[in-house]
Write a protein that holds these residues in place. Structure first.
Motif, PDB file in Angstrom:
ATOM      1  N   ALA A   3       0.853  -1.183   0.000  1.00 39.78           N
ATOM      2  CA  ALA A   3       0.000   0.000   0.000  1.00 39.78           C
ATOM      3  C   ALA A   3       0.893   1.238   0.000  1.00 39.78           C
ATOM      4  O   ALA A   3       1.874   1.304   0.751  1.00 39.78           O
ATOM      5  CB  ALA A   3      -0.907   0.001   1.215  1.00 39.78           C
ATOM      6  N   PHE A   4       0.556   2.188  -0.864  1.00 38.49           N
ATOM      7  CA  PHE A   4       1.317   3.425  -0.986  1.00 38.49           C
ATOM      8  C   PHE A   4       0.411   4.638  -0.829  1.00 38.49           C
ATOM      9  O   PHE A   4      -0.789   4.583  -1.102  1.00 38.49           O
ATOM     10  CB  PHE A   4       1.977   3.519  -2.365  1.00 38.49           C
ATOM     11  CG  PHE A   4       3.111   2.565  -2.575  1.00 38.49           C
ATOM     12  CD1 PHE A   4       4.366   2.828  -2.059  1.00 38.49           C
ATOM     13  CD2 PHE A   4       2.915   1.401  -3.315  1.00 38.49           C
ATOM     14  CE1 PHE A   4       5.422   1.938  -2.260  1.00 38.49           C
ATOM     15  CE2 PHE A   4       3.960   0.515  -3.529  1.00 38.49           C
ATOM     16  CZ  PHE A   4       5.220   0.786  -3.001  1.00 38.49           C
ATOM     17  N   VAL A   5       1.033   5.751  -0.434  1.00 37.15           N
ATOM     18  CA  VAL A   5       0.401   7.061  -0.448  1.00 37.15           C
ATOM     19  C   VAL A   5       1.245   7.929  -1.369  1.00 37.15           C
ATOM     20  O   VAL A   5       2.468   7.993  -1.210  1.00 37.15           O
ATOM     21  CB  VAL A   5       0.372   7.691   0.962  1.00 37.15           C
ATOM     22  CG1 VAL A   5      -0.235   9.088   0.916  1.00 37.15           C
ATOM     23  CG2 VAL A   5      -0.374   6.812   1.949  1.00 37.15           C
ATOM     24  N   SER A  54      10.225   3.664  -5.743  1.00 36.00           N
ATOM     25  CA  SER A  54      10.834   4.491  -6.796  1.00 36.00           C
ATOM     26  C   SER A  54      10.165   4.258  -8.151  1.00 36.00           C
ATOM     27  O   SER A  54       9.991   5.198  -8.930  1.00 36.00           O
ATOM     28  CB  SER A  54      12.340   4.254  -6.877  1.00 36.00           C
ATOM     29  OG  SER A  54      12.610   2.908  -7.185  1.00 36.00           O
ATOM     30  N   ALA A  55       9.772   3.014  -8.425  1.00 31.11           N
ATOM     31  CA  ALA A  55       9.090   2.726  -9.695  1.00 31.11           C
ATOM     32  C   ALA A  55       7.698   3.358  -9.725  1.00 31.11           C
ATOM     33  O   ALA A  55       7.268   3.875 -10.764  1.00 31.11           O
ATOM     34  CB  ALA A  55       8.992   1.220  -9.913  1.00 31.11           C
ATOM     35  N   VAL A  56       6.998   3.336  -8.604  1.00 34.67           N
ATOM     36  CA  VAL A  56       5.684   3.984  -8.498  1.00 34.67           C
ATOM     37  C   VAL A  56       5.831   5.482  -8.752  1.00 34.67           C
ATOM     38  O   VAL A  56       5.092   6.073  -9.537  1.00 34.67           O
ATOM     39  CB  VAL A  56       5.055   3.715  -7.106  1.00 34.67           C
ATOM     40  CG1 VAL A  56       3.923   4.676  -6.805  1.00 34.67           C
ATOM     41  CG2 VAL A  56       4.582   2.271  -7.012  1.00 34.67           C
ATOM     42  N   LYS A  57       6.808   6.099  -8.081  1.00 34.10           N
ATOM     43  CA  LYS A  57       7.050   7.539  -8.226  1.00 34.10           C
ATOM     44  C   LYS A  57       7.343   7.887  -9.681  1.00 34.10           C
ATOM     45  O   LYS A  57       6.752   8.806 -10.237  1.00 34.10           O
ATOM     46  CB  LYS A  57       8.216   7.951  -7.324  1.00 34.10           C
ATOM     47  CG  LYS A  57       8.656   9.398  -7.481  1.00 34.10           C
ATOM     48  CD  LYS A  57       9.854   9.681  -6.585  1.00 34.10           C
ATOM     49  CE  LYS A  57      10.495  11.012  -6.845  1.00 34.10           C
ATOM     50  NZ  LYS A  57       9.659  12.169  -6.667  1.00 34.10           N
ATOM     51  N   VAL A  76       6.256   9.855  -2.512  1.00 29.18           N
ATOM     52  CA  VAL A  76       5.593   8.576  -2.249  1.00 29.18           C
ATOM     53  C   VAL A  76       6.080   8.016  -0.925  1.00 29.18           C
ATOM     54  O   VAL A  76       7.272   8.068  -0.615  1.00 29.18           O
ATOM     55  CB  VAL A  76       5.868   7.572  -3.389  1.00 29.18           C
ATOM     56  CG1 VAL A  76       5.240   6.222  -3.096  1.00 29.18           C
ATOM     57  CG2 VAL A  76       5.361   8.119  -4.721  1.00 29.18           C
ATOM     58  N   ARG A  77       5.138   7.456  -0.176  1.00 28.06           N
ATOM     59  CA  ARG A  77       5.457   6.758   1.069  1.00 28.06           C
ATOM     60  C   ARG A  77       4.662   5.466   1.115  1.00 28.06           C
ATOM     61  O   ARG A  77       3.488   5.426   0.708  1.00 28.06           O
ATOM     62  CB  ARG A  77       5.076   7.584   2.301  1.00 28.06           C
ATOM     63  CG  ARG A  77       5.828   8.896   2.473  1.00 28.06           C
ATOM     64  CD  ARG A  77       7.312   8.669   2.734  1.00 28.06           C
ATOM     65  NE  ARG A  77       8.008   9.880   3.107  1.00 28.06           N
ATOM     66  CZ  ARG A  77       8.592  10.717   2.265  1.00 28.06           C
ATOM     67  NH1 ARG A  77       8.533  10.489   0.955  1.00 28.06           N
ATOM     68  NH2 ARG A  77       9.239  11.784   2.694  1.00 28.06           N
ATOM     69  N   ASP A 105      12.093  13.876  -0.796  1.00 27.83           N
ATOM     70  CA  ASP A 105      12.545  12.621  -1.398  1.00 27.83           C
ATOM     71  C   ASP A 105      13.659  11.957  -0.595  1.00 27.83           C
ATOM     72  O   ASP A 105      13.850  10.753  -0.675  1.00 27.83           O
ATOM     73  CB  ASP A 105      13.044  12.845  -2.829  1.00 27.83           C
ATOM     74  CG  ASP A 105      11.901  12.862  -3.823  1.00 27.83           C
ATOM     75  OD1 ASP A 105      10.910  12.139  -3.627  1.00 27.83           O
ATOM     76  OD2 ASP A 105      11.999  13.611  -4.817  1.00 27.83           O
ATOM     77  N   LYS A 106      14.418  12.747   0.133  1.00 31.56           N
ATOM     78  CA  LYS A 106      15.523  12.197   0.921  1.00 31.56           C
ATOM     79  C   LYS A 106      15.615  12.961   2.243  1.00 31.56           C
ATOM     80  O   LYS A 106      14.883  13.928   2.454  1.00 31.56           O
ATOM     81  CB  LYS A 106      16.831  12.280   0.134  1.00 31.56           C
ATOM     82  CG  LYS A 106      17.196  13.672  -0.304  1.00 31.56           C
ATOM     83  CD  LYS A 106      18.393  13.662  -1.236  1.00 31.56           C
ATOM     84  CE  LYS A 106      18.682  15.096  -1.657  1.00 31.56           C
ATOM     85  NZ  LYS A 106      19.340  15.226  -2.893  1.00 31.56           N
TER      86      LYS A 106
END
Length: 170
Positions: A3-5, A54-57, A76-77, A105-106
């Motif tokens: 699950a991502f936000v 990272s792929a989702v982003k 993304v988290r 991001d970082k």
């Protein structure tokens, strides 16, 4: 499935970056994300995916760029990390609508606090990949500038709590 936000930068805020949430939901579904749900009109979406963060982003930024004709920043988290952001709030006794996490991001640079300008009664603390800010007198008129937050996007603790709950339910 994870699950991502996803949090979009500068969407439907101050008359810029118009993106109907129905369009955002459809884009996420086109990308193969599952159980897609949006929350309020400021670019918040929760979903499941087998892809990495990272792929989702990358996929979402590419799709949004094609839609908008310009880059749209996406933070993304994972569901667990979103819950951690909420739990790590260094201002838990302060009004949640006056306390934000600025998602990055970082990790924030070591000199983040030294670079702040225009600070009045705001309190600022660093998180893992966030900058937490409590706006004592509210968020309407502050002159606070945090250069390290330029590429981030802020959400108040009420929104973070809702998104963390939504993601946990997926």
């Amino acid at each position: 499935m994870t699950a991502f936000v996803a949090l979009l930068r500068a969407v439907n805020v101050g008359g810029t970056g118009k993106l109907p949430m129905t369009e955002l939901k459809a884009m996420c579904e086109e990308l193969g994300f599952g159980a897609v749900r949006t929350y309020i009109a400021s670019g918040n979406v929760v979903f499941t995916s087998r892809k990495s963060e990272s792929a989702v982003k990358s996929a979402l930024e590419k799709r949004l760029h094609a839609y908008a004709g310009a880059p749209v920043g996406v933070l993304v988290r994972g569901a667990a990390e979103m819950a951690e952001v909420l739990a790590a709030n260094p201002f838990p006794k302060m009004a949640p609508n006056r306390t934000v996490a600025i998602f990055l991001d970082k990790a924030p640079p070591a000199d983040t606090l030294a670079g702040i300008r225009g600070q009045k009664d705001e309190e600022v603390k660093l998180g893992r990949r966030e900058i937490y800010v409590h706006y004592g007198d509210g968020m309407g008129t502050p002159k606070l500038v945090i250069p390290a937050a330029k590429t981030g996007t802020a959400r108040n603790m009420n929104t973070i709590a809702t998104l963390a709950k939504m993601a946990a339910e997926l």
